[in-house]
Structure formats: structure tokens, C-alpha cells
Design an enzyme around this catalytic site. Structure first.
Site, PDB file in Angstrom:
ATOM      1  N   PHE A 124      46.552   0.835  28.600  1.00  0.00           N
ATOM      2  CA  PHE A 124      47.669   1.537  27.977  1.00  0.00           C
ATOM      3  C   PHE A 124      48.876   1.451  28.925  1.00  0.00           C
ATOM      4  O   PHE A 124      48.736   1.755  30.113  1.00  0.00           O
ATOM      5  CB  PHE A 124      47.235   2.993  27.786  1.00  0.00           C
ATOM      6  CG  PHE A 124      48.117   3.817  26.918  1.00  0.00           C
ATOM      7  CD1 PHE A 124      48.297   3.500  25.581  1.00  0.00           C
ATOM      8  CD2 PHE A 124      48.759   4.941  27.431  1.00  0.00           C
ATOM      9  CE1 PHE A 124      49.097   4.286  24.764  1.00  0.00           C
ATOM     10  CE2 PHE A 124      49.563   5.728  26.623  1.00  0.00           C
ATOM     11  CZ  PHE A 124      49.735   5.396  25.281  1.00  0.00           C
ATOM     12  N   ASP A 203      39.901   5.944  32.783  1.00  0.00           N
ATOM     13  CA  ASP A 203      40.666   6.682  31.782  1.00  0.00           C
ATOM     14  C   ASP A 203      39.799   6.725  30.527  1.00  0.00           C
ATOM     15  O   ASP A 203      39.513   5.690  29.918  1.00  0.00           O
ATOM     16  CB  ASP A 203      42.006   5.988  31.499  1.00  0.00           C
ATOM     17  CG  ASP A 203      42.896   6.837  30.601  1.00  0.00           C
ATOM     18  OD1 ASP A 203      42.344   7.572  29.760  1.00  0.00           O
ATOM     19  OD2 ASP A 203      44.132   6.759  30.737  1.00  0.00           O
ATOM     20  N   TYR A 228      43.556  15.209  22.666  1.00  0.00           N
ATOM     21  CA  TYR A 228      44.102  15.307  21.295  1.00  0.00           C
ATOM     22  C   TYR A 228      43.661  14.173  20.384  1.00  0.00           C
ATOM     23  O   TYR A 228      44.054  14.124  19.230  1.00  0.00           O
ATOM     24  CB  TYR A 228      45.631  15.433  21.305  1.00  0.00           C
ATOM     25  CG  TYR A 228      46.381  14.404  22.121  1.00  0.00           C
ATOM     26  CD1 TYR A 228      46.542  13.116  21.651  1.00  0.00           C
ATOM     27  CD2 TYR A 228      46.942  14.738  23.357  1.00  0.00           C
ATOM     28  CE1 TYR A 228      47.225  12.170  22.405  1.00  0.00           C
ATOM     29  CE2 TYR A 228      47.620  13.806  24.120  1.00  0.00           C
ATOM     30  CZ  TYR A 228      47.763  12.530  23.637  1.00  0.00           C
ATOM     31  OH  TYR A 228      48.433  11.601  24.383  1.00  0.00           O
ATOM     32  N   LYS A 229      42.840  13.248  20.911  1.00  0.00           N
ATOM     33  CA  LYS A 229      42.335  12.141  20.077  1.00  0.00           C
ATOM     34  C   LYS A 229      41.011  12.582  19.446  1.00  0.00           C
ATOM     35  O   LYS A 229      41.018  13.428  18.575  1.00  0.00           O
ATOM     36  CB  LYS A 229      42.246  10.880  20.924  1.00  0.00           C
ATOM     37  CG  LYS A 229      43.658  10.433  21.345  1.00  0.00           C
ATOM     38  CD  LYS A 229      43.699   9.344  22.382  1.00  0.00           C
ATOM     39  CE  LYS A 229      45.156   9.007  22.697  1.00  0.00           C
ATOM     40  NZ  LYS A 229      45.306   8.224  23.931  1.00  0.00           N
ATOM     41  N   ARG A 378      45.111  -0.391  13.080  1.00  0.00           N
ATOM     42  CA  ARG A 378      43.856   0.187  13.575  1.00  0.00           C
ATOM     43  C   ARG A 378      43.267   1.150  12.541  1.00  0.00           C
ATOM     44  O   ARG A 378      43.989   1.959  11.959  1.00  0.00           O
ATOM     45  CB  ARG A 378      44.099   0.964  14.874  1.00  0.00           C
ATOM     46  CG  ARG A 378      44.568   0.099  16.030  1.00  0.00           C
ATOM     47  CD  ARG A 378      44.680   0.891  17.339  1.00  0.00           C
ATOM     48  NE  ARG A 378      45.653   1.974  17.266  1.00  0.00           N
ATOM     49  CZ  ARG A 378      45.975   2.753  18.304  1.00  0.00           C
ATOM     50  NH1 ARG A 378      45.393   2.583  19.472  1.00  0.00           N
ATOM     51  NH2 ARG A 378      46.876   3.718  18.162  1.00  0.00           N
TER      52      ARG A 378
HETATM   53  C1  LIG Z   1      46.395   8.326  24.720  1.00  0.00           C
HETATM   54  C2  LIG Z   1      46.346   7.772  26.094  1.00  0.00           C
HETATM   55  C3  LIG Z   1      47.131   8.323  27.104  1.00  0.00           C
HETATM   56  C4  LIG Z   1      48.057   9.457  26.792  1.00  0.00           C
HETATM   57  O1  LIG Z   1      48.747   9.915  27.881  1.00  0.00           O
HETATM   58  P1  LIG Z   1      49.672  11.199  27.759  1.00  0.00           P
HETATM   59  O2  LIG Z   1      50.018  11.521  29.136  1.00  0.00           O
HETATM   60  O3  LIG Z   1      48.882  12.253  27.029  1.00  0.00           O
HETATM   61  O4  LIG Z   1      50.841  10.825  26.926  1.00  0.00           O
HETATM   62  C5  LIG Z   1      47.031   7.770  28.380  1.00  0.00           C
HETATM   63  N1  LIG Z   1      46.222   6.744  28.641  1.00  0.00           N
HETATM   64  C6  LIG Z   1      45.442   6.194  27.666  1.00  0.00           C
HETATM   65  C7  LIG Z   1      44.525   5.060  28.005  1.00  0.00           C
HETATM   66  C8  LIG Z   1      45.504   6.677  26.369  1.00  0.00           C
HETATM   67  O5  LIG Z   1      44.757   6.142  25.409  1.00  0.00           O
END
Ligand SMILES: *Cc1c(COP(=O)(O)O)cnc(C)c1O
Length: 418
Positions: A124, A203, A228-229, A378
Site C-alpha cells: 500500500f 501490516d 475498519y476493514k 475488487r
Molecule cells: C487500509 C490500509 C492502511 C490504512 O492506513 P490508515 O493510516 O488507516 O489510513 C494502511 N496500510 C495498508 C496495507 C492498508 O491496507
């Protein structure tokens, strides 16, 4: 492959009761975006009502002593169970990006003779930006090296190993890749990091609540993740972090704040870090989000990760079968691994008109899929509340949008949140 078959699978589903544990404002909405923002659990709705009207409205400052102050820790205890860690190794705080910064920087400060960070090209982008800024913060002694994906879907373990060197302080990867849904073999990759003398930071954002994770068993040093996912914690819910118990007192939180102090309310002039995982806290948590999220965790815990994963694999297998028979002939390609052990809970497809297709689905079919530039669609399937029928109907809608070229009525992609 028809609607009856999908309904048959749903009636045999051991988790079918869980759909009713979530708020469904529009019963006809097909929501396949739980990998970006999970649905609202009824438990969180009830908790929010009580929290706002009573705890905030009536108890005011007294709320801190009546539970808010320890909420970060209590939520961490529940998450520990979902990721195979001990309760005292996990705490909820800040966002995933901020937690990643704190832990990546603390690892760089800890690894005296090594200064590079290794990650991969599927990660990400926020994670990659965070690694850049952690390297800046220590004076750019090392660099960020990325193991490259050849097919934009997977990364081979060998490619990871070849990117590591005696200069690697930290290997940090997403357990499940946000776009392709590729899942690493977490114990195998952790071993590779260790035999090359690097610390491992996972992560878990796209994995937690969707796939079984055993951090302790794999001897992982650090992890972060999003709530939140698949954990359905709500928009902007705070994230979590994990540090292996023997490292908690050795690592330094680079953002020293009063919530990480051994005694926050002593208001001492000098910082004395807490001896526990609380040392990785910084300041006041977002209590409303934190409590809403805390309530949501019960749902995943009760269902159990093994049962969630079983259903998830059945659902992604089913979607793959539908893709082969109905979508592939229409020019939709698969951008996820087909091998069950290498995929998370979502599947990614691509079509040159991906963006306009998702627009047509939202506006004409009340179906929310998830688009990622430039051409990825997705299917974020959340086993707790998505049925096989949701998947079947979404595929039929997608098929119709393609055969009737309904996407042609929409504008090509502008900027903004997708
Ligand atoms: C969703 C996600 C984030 C989100 O980061 P925020 O700090 O909550 O915006 C970070 N890393 C990965 C790999 C994600 O999938």
C-alpha cells in the site's frame, strides 16, 4: 450456476445468522466493499447510542475513569486473540500509518549496525511513504528497497530473500496485498527475515478478521493493522499495533506522549516510558471511534476466524467459478492468485473500462464493488455478512453492464475517493 444454487449454499452456511448482526439500511443494496469499509454491526450502533447519550452526555469527564482510559488496552486484548498474540503485546492507537511509522522508526533506532528497509512493489503506497519518512528521520543512513512483482499479482519468496542484505534492518510487508489480494506465507517470510538478520514488521490491514494469523508461533517481532476493514470498526476507527513481549521494553516509541508515560497523570516534567505495551500510545484516543470498534470485535470473535476463513474460501472459489464461466468470456481478467493458500478474502479483476463499470453498477444496479486505478475491480467479500447470493447477483449485474455496454453513459475517471 444459478440463483437456486447460490441460495442452496447460503442455507447450508454455518455463519448465515451473522448477516442479521449488521445494520442493513437498504435491504436491496449489494455491498461488496467490506475490504475498504466494513458494514455497521448492530452492537456498535447500540454502543454508540449509549456512549453518546449517557457516557458523553451525562458522565462527561468522569467517563475517563469509568472505562475510556483503559479502552485502548481492552480492545487490544480482543485483537490479540485474532492475531495469535498475547493480550499484553497488543494495543489500539492512532491510525495504521502512524503506528507503522512508530514501529519502523523504533526498529531503525534499535538495529544499530543495519539501516535499510525492504518492502515490496505491491505494498500500500502509504506504507512506502511511511518507510521513506522513517528513513529521513534517522538521517537517511539507509534506503528503501522494493522486491518487485513480475506479474503485479504475487511476489516470490526468493525475490524477497534476494532483496535482503547485511544492511537490512527491517523487512515490512502487507500480509495480504491491498490490490491483488495475494497472501504471503507469513511464517515462511518471517523465517527468511530472521535468517538474514532483519526484524519483521507485518501490516495485517487486509488480513485481520479474514484469515488466521499466528504472530507468536511465527516469532514475529512487530505488526500493525487496520480495524475498519474486515473488523467492521467504522470509518476512521483507530488501528492496532503488536510488539513481541521481549522487545517491548527494548524498543523506544519515537513519539513520546503522555499516554505512553509510566504515569500519565503524574504530569512529570520528564518522559518515563511505560513498561508495558502502553508505551506505544501517544495521546488521547478517539473515544467514540474506539468504543464503536471495540463493540464490533465481539462479532468476529464469536464467529471464529477458522469458520470465517472456511466460508471466505468457499465464497472466493464460487466467484472464481462464476468468473470462468460468465465474466472471462466478456474480457474480464483475473488479477488475483487462483491458489487458495495464496489469497486473502477479496478477489481483483481488471477491465479497461473498470472505472465506468463500477459507476454503472452503483447508479443503475445498487451494487457497490470497489475500484482501484487504473483498471482494477475488487470484490471485497466479507464472510460475516455477504451471502453467495450477493456474489451471484453482483456477477449478473456486472455481466449485464458489460453486454449492454451500460458503462458508456458514464464519464471517464475524475479525481477523488473511489
Ligand atoms: C487500509 C490500509 C492502511 C490504512 O492506513 P490508515 O493510516 O488507516 O489510513 C494502511 N496500510 C495498508 C496495507 C492498508 O491496507
Amino acid at each position: 450456476m444459478n440463483l437456486e444454487l447460490a441460495r442452496g449454499k447460503d442455507s447450508a452456511d454455518p455463519l448465515k445468522e451473522y448477516r442479521g448482526r449488521f445494520f442493513h439500511g437498504d435491504e436491496n443494496l449489494i455491498y461488496l466493499n467490506g475490504n475498504s469499509l466494513g458494514r455497521l454491526p448492530m452492537a456498535s450502533l447500540e454502543r454508540m447510542n449509549q456512549l453518546v447519550a449517557y457516557e458523553w452526555g451525562e458522565r462527561l469527564i468522569r467517563g475517563w475513569k469509568e472505562g475510556w482510559y483503559t479502552a485502548s488496552k481492552r480492545a487490544g486484548d480482543l485483537i490479540a486473540e485474532l492475531i495469535g498474540a498475547k493480550p499484553h503485546e497488543v494495543i489500539v492507537s492512532d491510525s495504521t500509518s502512524v503506528n507503522l511509522f512508530k514501529l519502523a522508526l523504533s526498529a531503525l533506532l534499535y538495529q544499530k549496525c543495519r539501516s535499510d528497509i525492504v518492502s515490496d512493489s505491491l505494498n500500500f503506497p502509504s506504507d512506502l511513504y511511511v518507510f521513506q519518512s522513517a528513513l529521513e528521520a534517522v538521517g537517511r543512513k539507509g534506503e528503501l528497497l522494493l522486491a518487485r512483482s513480475q506479474d503485479e499479482i504475487t511476489v516470490e519468496a526468493d525475490v524477497i530473500e534476494n532483496t535482503l542484505s547485511e544492511k537490512t534492518a527491517l523487512l515490512s510487508l502487507s500480509h495480504v496485498a491491498y490490490k491483488s489480494g495475494f497472501m504471503y506465507d507469513l511464517p515462511q517470510i518471517t523465517k527468511i527475515a530472521h535468517r538474514n538478520g532483519a526484524m519483521m514488521l507485518w501490516d495485517l490491514s487486509h488480513a485481520v478478521g479474514a484469515v488466521p494469523i499466528s504472530l507468536n508461533e511465527a516469532n514475529v517481532e512487530m505488526a500493525v493493522g487496520c480495524t475498519y476493514k474486515y473488523l467492521n470498526g467504522g470509518p476512521g476507527a483507530p488501528a492496532f499495533l503488536y510488539v513481541r513481549e521481549d522487545l517491548i521494553e527494548k524498543l523506544v516509541n519515537p513519539i513520546a506522549g503522555w499516554f505512553g508515560h509510566e504515569n500519565s497523570f503524574a504530569f512529570e516534567e520528564d518522559y518515563r516510558p511505560s513498561g508495558g505495551i502502553e508505551r506505544f500510545l501517544v495521546g488521547t484516543p478517539p473515544v467514540l471511534s474506539l468504543e464503536a470498534m471495540h463493540a464490533s470485535l465481539e462479532v468476529s470473535r464469536e464467529a471464529g476466524i477458522a469458520a470465517i476463513r472456511r466460508k471466505s474460501l468457499a465464497q472466493t472459489d464460487y466467484l472464481l467459478e462464476l468468473w470462468r464461466t460468465r465474466l472471462r468470456p466478456l474480457g474480464v481478467s483475473l488479477n488475483s492468485p487462483e491458489e487458495p493458500a495464496s489469497r486473502g478474502a477479496h478477489l481483483a479483476f481488471s477491465h479497461p473500462e473498470g472505472y465506468r463499470i463500477t459507476q454503472a453498477l452503483i447508479h443503475e444496479k445498487n451494487t457497490i464493488l470497489d475500484f482501484r486505478a487504473p483498471d482494477t475491480i475488487r470484490f471485497g467479500i466479507a464472510p460475516l455478512y455477504n451471502s453467495h447470493e450477493d456474489i451471484f447477483v453482483a456477477v449478473c449485474h456486472l455481466e449485464e453492464v458489460l453486454t449492454e455496454k451500460r458503462y458508456e453513459r458514464y464519464e471517464v475517471q475524475g479525481l477523488g475517493v473511489t
